[in-house]
Design an enzyme around this catalytic site. Sequence first.
Site, PDB file in Angstrom:
ATOM      1  N   ASP A 117      15.590  12.435 -38.989  1.00 56.53           N
ATOM      2  CA  ASP A 117      15.549  11.461 -40.076  1.00 56.53           C
ATOM      3  C   ASP A 117      16.231  10.145 -39.676  1.00 56.53           C
ATOM      4  OD1 ASP A 117      15.123  10.995 -43.083  1.00 56.53           O
ATOM      5  OD2 ASP A 117      17.263  10.545 -42.805  1.00 56.53           O
ATOM      6  N   HIS A 124      24.908   8.270 -39.074  1.00 55.02           N
ATOM      7  CA  HIS A 124      25.660   8.970 -38.029  1.00 55.02           C
ATOM      8  C   HIS A 124      26.173   7.990 -36.972  1.00 55.02           C
ATOM      9  CE1 HIS A 124      26.548  12.273 -35.163  1.00 55.02           C
ATOM     10  NE2 HIS A 124      26.127  11.396 -34.261  1.00 55.02           N
ATOM     11  N   GLU A 125      25.294   7.134 -36.468  1.00 51.80           N
ATOM     12  CA  GLU A 125      25.688   6.197 -35.417  1.00 51.80           C
ATOM     13  C   GLU A 125      26.696   5.165 -35.929  1.00 51.80           C
ATOM     14  OE1 GLU A 125      25.158   7.083 -32.483  1.00 51.80           O
ATOM     15  OE2 GLU A 125      23.517   8.481 -32.832  1.00 51.80           O
ATOM     16  N   HIS A 128      30.124   6.558 -35.796  1.00 50.59           N
ATOM     17  CA  HIS A 128      30.822   6.415 -34.518  1.00 50.59           C
ATOM     18  C   HIS A 128      31.548   5.075 -34.433  1.00 50.59           C
ATOM     19  CE1 HIS A 128      29.480  10.084 -32.725  1.00 50.59           C
ATOM     20  NE2 HIS A 128      28.187   9.743 -32.726  1.00 50.59           N
ATOM     21  N   ASP A 134      31.526  13.023 -32.548  1.00 52.99           N
ATOM     22  CA  ASP A 134      30.555  14.079 -32.835  1.00 52.99           C
ATOM     23  C   ASP A 134      31.315  15.349 -33.164  1.00 52.99           C
ATOM     24  OD1 ASP A 134      28.019  12.878 -32.510  1.00 52.99           O
ATOM     25  OD2 ASP A 134      28.250  12.936 -30.339  1.00 52.99           O
TER      26      ASP A 134
END
Length: 188
Positions: A117, A124-125, A128, A134
Amino acid sequence: MHVRTCTRGFAAAFALAFALVGGQASAAPSTASGESAAAARVVTYDASASAEFKSAVDRGAAIWNESVNGVELRPVAAGQRANIRVLADDGWPRAQTTSLGNGTVYMGRQAVDQGYDTVRISSHELGHILGLPDRKPGPCSSLMSGSSAGTACTNPYPNTAEKAEVEGNFGGVLLRPAEAPAPVLVMD
């Protein structure tokens, strides 16, 4: 009263000086009692080179803005330098962090082609860049479990622990300009 006036004057002078040396600064809003409330750190992003992922990037930023108070992700203003550059490429999604709140996100088509997705990838990125590592393997309820949650997982929201970690990361931290030594590359 005199202390408040001096404090406000110092805060305004600091914000102006910080902005002049290339940082992103935001003034602390006043509360009804006249005291200063802690303002979110503003982190700007440039998604102009994110191609077909632009709406997913904007949604990922909005999700972080809904989820935490200590940092606010905003599109960069014309003529300004962004803290985060977002690029589209044919590789795997990844983030290269130069310092907290600064770096480059690569929205890789390889993961999308495999069925992951785009909004989850973006959130998510960006996580970071906001200082999260992670956490693999992990369940779908953990945004930072990334690809280990599988292609059926479309959850783009950080869990309670992830939110708390980002809040802690931005509690009183001043952001540096985008140039910083020792970049960290996170491959997902």
